[in-house]
Motif scaffolding. Sequence first.
Motif, PDB file in Angstrom:
ATOM      1  N   THR A 257       0.825  -1.201   0.000  1.00 43.47           N
ATOM      2  CA  THR A 257       0.000   0.000   0.000  1.00 43.47           C
ATOM      3  C   THR A 257       0.861   1.254   0.000  1.00 43.47           C
ATOM      4  OG1 THR A 257      -1.764  -1.140   1.202  1.00 43.47           O
ATOM      5  CG2 THR A 257      -1.787   1.272   1.259  1.00 43.47           C
ATOM      6  N   LEU A 258       1.881   1.270   0.847  1.00 43.65           N
ATOM      7  CA  LEU A 258       2.756   2.445   0.922  1.00 43.65           C
ATOM      8  C   LEU A 258       3.480   2.690  -0.401  1.00 43.65           C
ATOM      9  CD1 LEU A 258       4.251   1.947   4.494  1.00 43.65           C
ATOM     10  CD2 LEU A 258       2.586   3.655   3.772  1.00 43.65           C
ATOM     11  N   GLU A 259       3.930   1.615  -1.027  1.00 42.73           N
ATOM     12  CA  GLU A 259       4.596   1.779  -2.320  1.00 42.73           C
ATOM     13  C   GLU A 259       3.655   2.395  -3.342  1.00 42.73           C
ATOM     14  OE1 GLU A 259       6.073  -2.044  -3.384  1.00 42.73           O
ATOM     15  OE2 GLU A 259       7.503  -2.133  -1.718  1.00 42.73           O
ATOM     16  N   ASN A 260       2.403   1.931  -3.359  1.00 46.75           N
ATOM     17  CA  ASN A 260       1.437   2.461  -4.315  1.00 46.75           C
ATOM     18  C   ASN A 260       1.077   3.914  -4.017  1.00 46.75           C
ATOM     19  OD1 ASN A 260       1.296   0.140  -5.850  1.00 46.75           O
ATOM     20  ND2 ASN A 260      -0.481  -0.686  -4.774  1.00 46.75           N
ATOM     21  N   LEU A 261       0.877   4.226  -2.731  1.00 46.41           N
ATOM     22  CA  LEU A 261       0.557   5.610  -2.374  1.00 46.41           C
ATOM     23  C   LEU A 261       1.708   6.546  -2.729  1.00 46.41           C
ATOM     24  CD1 LEU A 261      -1.154   5.078   1.105  1.00 46.41           C
ATOM     25  CD2 LEU A 261      -2.277   5.797  -1.013  1.00 46.41           C
ATOM     26  N   ARG A 262       2.924   6.101  -2.515  1.00 51.32           N
ATOM     27  CA  ARG A 262       4.084   6.945  -2.832  1.00 51.32           C
ATOM     28  C   ARG A 262       4.294   7.116  -4.326  1.00 51.32           C
ATOM     29  NH1 ARG A 262       7.424   3.996   1.987  1.00 51.32           N
ATOM     30  NH2 ARG A 262       6.854   5.477   3.645  1.00 51.32           N
ATOM     31  N   ARG A 263       3.696   6.214  -5.103  1.00 52.91           N
ATOM     32  CA  ARG A 263       3.731   6.356  -6.562  1.00 52.91           C
ATOM     33  C   ARG A 263       2.607   7.245  -7.067  1.00 52.91           C
ATOM     34  NH1 ARG A 263       2.954   0.507  -8.279  1.00 52.91           N
ATOM     35  NH2 ARG A 263       2.806   1.441 -10.359  1.00 52.91           N
ATOM     36  N   GLY A 264       1.768   7.725  -6.152  1.00 54.15           N
ATOM     37  CA  GLY A 264       0.676   8.608  -6.540  1.00 54.15           C
ATOM     38  C   GLY A 264      -0.628   7.913  -6.826  1.00 54.15           C
ATOM     39  N   LEU A 265      -0.719   6.612  -6.522  1.00 58.93           N
ATOM     40  CA  LEU A 265      -1.956   5.885  -6.760  1.00 58.93           C
ATOM     41  C   LEU A 265      -2.940   6.132  -5.620  1.00 58.93           C
ATOM     42  CD1 LEU A 265      -0.474   2.488  -7.994  1.00 58.93           C
ATOM     43  CD2 LEU A 265      -1.251   4.434  -9.363  1.00 58.93           C
ATOM     44  N   ALA A 266      -4.216   6.106  -5.939  1.00 59.93           N
ATOM     45  CA  ALA A 266      -5.266   6.352  -4.946  1.00 59.93           C
ATOM     46  C   ALA A 266      -6.147   5.125  -4.825  1.00 59.93           C
ATOM     47  CB  ALA A 266      -6.108   7.564  -5.360  1.00 59.93           C
ATOM     48  N   ALA A 267      -6.935   5.079  -3.771  1.00 55.93           N
ATOM     49  CA  ALA A 267      -7.858   3.963  -3.552  1.00 55.93           C
ATOM     50  C   ALA A 267      -8.931   3.949  -4.646  1.00 55.93           C
ATOM     51  CB  ALA A 267      -8.520   4.103  -2.189  1.00 55.93           C
ATOM     52  N   PRO A 268      -9.373   2.785  -5.082  1.00 60.66           N
ATOM     53  CA  PRO A 268      -8.988   1.461  -4.596  1.00 60.66           C
ATOM     54  C   PRO A 268      -7.745   0.879  -5.282  1.00 60.66           C
ATOM     55  CG  PRO A 268     -10.733   1.221  -6.191  1.00 60.66           C
ATOM     56  CD  PRO A 268     -10.499   2.717  -6.039  1.00 60.66           C
TER      57      PRO A 268
ATOM     58  N   SER B  48     -10.377   0.115   2.197  1.00 61.15           N
ATOM     59  CA  SER B  48     -10.352   0.280   0.740  1.00 61.15           C
ATOM     60  C   SER B  48      -9.020   0.811   0.240  1.00 61.15           C
ATOM     61  CB  SER B  48     -11.479   1.218   0.302  1.00 61.15           C
ATOM     62  OG  SER B  48     -11.264   2.528   0.807  1.00 61.15           O
ATOM     63  N   VAL B  49      -8.251   1.447   1.114  1.00 64.11           N
ATOM     64  CA  VAL B  49      -6.949   1.972   0.718  1.00 64.11           C
ATOM     65  C   VAL B  49      -5.900   0.860   0.649  1.00 64.11           C
ATOM     66  CG1 VAL B  49      -5.077   3.538   1.413  1.00 64.11           C
ATOM     67  CG2 VAL B  49      -7.460   4.252   1.645  1.00 64.11           C
ATOM     68  N   SER B  50      -6.065  -0.173   1.462  1.00 66.33           N
ATOM     69  CA  SER B  50      -5.000  -1.171   1.606  1.00 66.33           C
ATOM     70  C   SER B  50      -5.397  -2.602   1.279  1.00 66.33           C
ATOM     71  CB  SER B  50      -4.470  -1.147   3.050  1.00 66.33           C
ATOM     72  OG  SER B  50      -5.525  -1.386   3.977  1.00 66.33           O
ATOM     73  N   HIS B  51      -6.685  -2.909   1.213  1.00 67.81           N
ATOM     74  CA  HIS B  51      -7.132  -4.289   1.068  1.00 67.81           C
ATOM     75  C   HIS B  51      -8.273  -4.426   0.064  1.00 67.81           C
ATOM     76  CE1 HIS B  51      -4.789  -4.676   4.735  1.00 67.81           C
ATOM     77  NE2 HIS B  51      -4.803  -5.981   4.564  1.00 67.81           N
ATOM     78  N   ASP B  52      -8.528  -5.673  -0.285  1.00 66.54           N
ATOM     79  CA  ASP B  52      -9.613  -5.987  -1.209  1.00 66.54           C
ATOM     80  C   ASP B  52     -10.113  -7.388  -0.890  1.00 66.54           C
ATOM     81  OD1 ASP B  52     -11.392  -5.695  -3.312  1.00 66.54           O
ATOM     82  OD2 ASP B  52      -9.950  -6.312  -4.849  1.00 66.54           O
ATOM     83  N   GLY B  53     -11.312  -7.714  -1.319  1.00 67.52           N
ATOM     84  CA  GLY B  53     -11.834  -9.066  -1.218  1.00 67.52           C
ATOM     85  C   GLY B  53     -11.772  -9.638   0.173  1.00 67.52           C
ATOM     86  N   GLU B  54     -11.095 -10.781   0.313  1.00 66.02           N
ATOM     87  CA  GLU B  54     -11.028 -11.474   1.599  1.00 66.02           C
ATOM     88  C   GLU B  54     -10.356 -10.625   2.683  1.00 66.02           C
ATOM     89  OE1 GLU B  54     -12.586 -14.196   2.178  1.00 66.02           O
ATOM     90  OE2 GLU B  54     -13.058 -14.835   0.143  1.00 66.02           O
ATOM     91  N   GLY B  55      -9.459  -9.743   2.286  1.00 65.32           N
ATOM     92  CA  GLY B  55      -8.846  -8.851   3.263  1.00 65.32           C
ATOM     93  C   GLY B  55      -9.871  -7.925   3.892  1.00 65.32           C
ATOM     94  N   ILE B  56     -10.804  -7.429   3.087  1.00 72.91           N
ATOM     95  CA  ILE B  56     -11.898  -6.586   3.603  1.00 72.91           C
ATOM     96  C   ILE B  56     -12.831  -7.421   4.467  1.00 72.91           C
ATOM     97  CG2 ILE B  56     -13.915  -5.220   3.001  1.00 72.91           C
ATOM     98  CD1 ILE B  56     -11.506  -3.674   2.295  1.00 72.91           C
ATOM     99  N   TYR B  57     -13.184  -8.618   3.994  1.00 76.10           N
ATOM    100  CA  TYR B  57     -14.129  -9.458   4.746  1.00 76.10           C
ATOM    101  C   TYR B  57     -13.578  -9.810   6.130  1.00 76.10           C
ATOM    102  CZ  TYR B  57     -16.210 -10.178   0.103  1.00 76.10           C
ATOM    103  OH  TYR B  57     -16.772 -10.004  -1.134  1.00 76.10           O
ATOM    104  N   GLY B  58     -12.276 -10.078   6.195  1.00 75.03           N
ATOM    105  CA  GLY B  58     -11.674 -10.393   7.489  1.00 75.03           C
ATOM    106  C   GLY B  58     -11.812  -9.240   8.460  1.00 75.03           C
ATOM    107  N   GLY B  59     -11.543  -8.027   7.988  1.00 73.40           N
ATOM    108  CA  GLY B  59     -11.696  -6.855   8.835  1.00 73.40           C
ATOM    109  C   GLY B  59     -13.136  -6.644   9.253  1.00 73.40           C
TER     110      GLY B  59
END
Length: 335
Positions: free
Chosen positions: A117-128, A168-179
Motif C-alpha cells: 500500500t505504501l509503495e502504491n501511495l508513494r507512486r501517486g496511486l489512490a484507492a482502490p 479500501s486503501v489497503s485491502h480488497d476481497g477477503e482482506g476486507i471481509y476479514g476486517g
Amino acid sequence: MASSACVPSASTPGDAAGLRERARGALLGLAVGDALGAPAENMKPSEIRARWGRITGYVAEHPAGTDDTEYAIFSGLLLARHGSALTVAHVEAAWHQWIADLDEGPFRGAGFSERGTLENLRRGLAAPISAQHRHAWSDGLAMRAAPFGVFAAGRPAEAARLIAIDGSVSHDGEGIYGGQAVAAGVAAAMAGARVDAVVTAALSVIPDDCWTSRSLRRAVAVAHRGERAVRSAVVIGGYPWTDLAPEAVGLAFGAYAAARGDFRCAVLSAVNMGRDADTTAAVAGALAGATCGASSIPEPWAQAIGPARGSCLPSMRGHHVLDVAELLLPAGESS
C-alpha cells in the motif's frame, strides 16, 4: 483446555460504565494478545513447544505490541477524528500524513499488505488502486479492526461499513471481509452479546460463500475439540505466508469460541497455535476483552502494556491504546 467461561452482563450501548469497561478491554486485549503472540509469530505449534513448552505468559524480556497495535492506534485515532462521517479521502490523507509521506527509516511500515500500500501511495496511486498489490487478502485490516467495533458498539453493520472504508486503501476481497468480521464481532461483544451471538454478528456482515466465512464457520464448529482441530480446519498447509485473512480470522474466532470468551484461555490458545500468532492473539484478545471487559485481563499482562514505541509507525509513538479507547466512546461516557 479448561476454561471458566465469561458470562457477559446484559449491558446495552447506553450503559456508560459497561461500555467503558468493554472498550478498554477490547483495545487493551488487542495489545496484550499482540505482545504475547509476537515471539511465536510464523512458528508451528511443535516449534513453540520445543522452545518454550506451552506459552502461558510473556516470553519476551520486554513485551510490547507490534504493527498490529500501532496500526490499530492509527485507525482508532482516525476514526475518533471523523466518526461515522469517515470517507476514503480521510483515510488516504491519514496514510499520507502519518505514514507514507514521512521518512520512516529502514524496515518500517509493517507487513506485506502495508508495504504494498505504501509503495502504491508513494507512486501517486489512490484507492482502490492503492490496494492492488499481491497481499490485498492479508490480515492487516483484521488486525486494526477492533476500534471500529468499539466505536459502533451494538451496531455490527455500521462497524463493518466503516472498516470497509478504512480498508479500501489497503485491502480488497477477503482482506476486507476479514476486517469486517472482526469489527462486527467486537461491536456485538461491546453490547453484551454472548459468544455465539458474537460469531453470528461476524458472519452476518460478510458473504456466506466467501473464504473467510467458510473458514470462520469451520473453526467455530470444531472449537470444542481443541486447538489441533481448529488449526486443521483452517490452516493452509504448505503455504509459506501466514498472514492470510481467512486463516488468521478463523484461528482467532476458533480460539475465542473454544474458550467461551474467557480472556486468558482465548489469547493463549491463539498464541500456541502459531502461524500469524501476534495477529490471531490480538484479534482473540479484542473479542474476549470486549466480551468480558478490561478487568478480565490478568494484571501482570495489562501492566506490561505502555505507550506505543513507534517501532513500526513512528507517528504513533507515545499513544496508548487505553487513551484511544476513551476517544472512541460516545461523548460523556468516557469518564
